[in-house]
Enzyme design. Sequence first.
Site, PDB file in Angstrom:
ATOM      1  N   GLY A  97      33.925  46.499  46.366  1.00 56.19           N
ATOM      2  CA  GLY A  97      34.406  45.510  45.408  1.00 56.19           C
ATOM      3  C   GLY A  97      33.360  44.882  44.523  1.00 56.19           C
TER       4      GLY A  97
ATOM      5  N   THR B 230      36.845  32.610  37.440  1.00 54.80           N
ATOM      6  CA  THR B 230      35.706  33.449  37.816  1.00 54.80           C
ATOM      7  C   THR B 230      35.601  34.692  36.945  1.00 54.80           C
ATOM      8  OG1 THR B 230      34.793  34.819  39.590  1.00 54.80           O
ATOM      9  CG2 THR B 230      37.169  34.566  39.549  1.00 54.80           C
TER      10      THR B 230
ATOM     11  N   ARG C  35      23.614  40.514  37.409  1.00 55.47           N
ATOM     12  CA  ARG C  35      24.482  39.354  37.254  1.00 55.47           C
ATOM     13  C   ARG C  35      23.879  38.357  36.257  1.00 55.47           C
ATOM     14  NH1 ARG C  35      27.279  42.495  39.312  1.00 55.47           N
ATOM     15  NH2 ARG C  35      28.488  42.328  41.242  1.00 55.47           N
TER      16      ARG C  35
ATOM     17  N   TYR D  49      39.623  38.393  45.761  1.00 55.68           N
ATOM     18  CA  TYR D  49      39.147  37.096  45.280  1.00 55.68           C
ATOM     19  C   TYR D  49      39.416  36.952  43.782  1.00 55.68           C
ATOM     20  CZ  TYR D  49      35.857  33.766  43.295  1.00 55.68           C
ATOM     21  OH  TYR D  49      35.297  32.748  42.550  1.00 55.68           O
TER      22      TYR D  49
ATOM     23  N   ARG E 147      28.451  47.021  49.086  1.00 47.40           N
ATOM     24  CA  ARG E 147      29.629  46.317  49.594  1.00 47.40           C
ATOM     25  C   ARG E 147      30.833  46.708  48.747  1.00 47.40           C
ATOM     26  NH1 ARG E 147      27.284  40.253  49.493  1.00 47.40           N
ATOM     27  NH2 ARG E 147      27.125  40.918  47.317  1.00 47.40           N
TER      28      ARG E 147
ATOM     29  N   ASP F  32      39.326  16.862  49.283  1.00 45.53           N
ATOM     30  CA  ASP F  32      38.698  18.057  49.861  1.00 45.53           C
ATOM     31  C   ASP F  32      39.069  18.153  51.337  1.00 45.53           C
ATOM     32  OD1 ASP F  32      36.596  19.951  50.905  1.00 45.53           O
ATOM     33  OD2 ASP F  32      35.824  19.752  48.864  1.00 45.53           O
TER      34      ASP F  32
END
Length: 323
Positions: A282, A117, A219, A141, A280, A31
């Site tokens: 997107g 994702t 979500r 993203y 926002r 990392d």
Amino acid sequence: MKILIAGGAGYIGGTVARILLSQGHAITVFDNLCHSRRSAVAENATFIEGDIANRPLIEETLREGRFDGVMNFAALIEAGESMKRPEIYFRNNTAATLMLLEAMLATGHDRLVFSSTAACYGEPEKTPILEDAKLQPTNPYGESKLLVEHMLRWMNLIHGFKYASLRYFNVAGAIDGYGEAHEPESHLIPLILDVALGKRSNIKIFGRDYPTKDGTCIRDYIHVRDLAEAHLLALAALSDTKSRLIYNIGNGQGFSVLEVVESVRRVTGRPIPVEECERRPGDPAVLVAGSAKIKAELGWTPKYAELDQIVASAWDWHQKRYA
């Protein structure tokens, strides 16, 4: 097994590392600590500070380690930021992962679990979303992750590279002693918990005019422990006969932003002031997973399916975090 975890000092990677260590596996965390700190690395894990874009270092790590598998969580994750600075997402998420793949091929490592994702789907045509839905990201993203999936498919076809790509929905909750603490924080549940603790004055809601039951985004929330278990099952399933696995990981239930706020109010017993803001760019209106495929093929079942359960585990850790 010996497992290399890229991005293993983050929220999800750190959780997976701790669970694997508790099961007796040997873990090396790789990392760059760009959004974390050394104290987030699991105790008893070997730690190497570095970036997966550093091809010589990641290749040296792989040659010396001779791992049974690799898990890649290393990525930038802010969809909103990606709409302002797309170039850093393609560099850090796509190009850097290519360096990791090249190093794996060069050192004879051919088993990868990739942190993908739900943003790969963009605005879905129907919900719950299945793995064969159209892939049309609405932000860089999601595109940066989808490009990695395209690379993996070709690596599989040409080199026989074995991989599992797990398309997460919204991850939340905590395990004993470890939870969500991004720097800076942008995820909904920890932000609301900060309000409950008086660390923030209110929670901002971005958009009240979405085509949903209360006008806020919906979500699918998955507990981080359930997500970690899916990674372990996916790594074990990679073999010569199952060499390309793509799964959605979610609860199959959708909760609006306002419903999450109400859940935190119930769990904490604290008032949560709300500030309504513009949408926002997107942000899709609804993202809810269809996870029947991984349940049928790998026997995965989420054990923490209720939103209040997820919030309660996060609240318990969040209070201790500031104690």
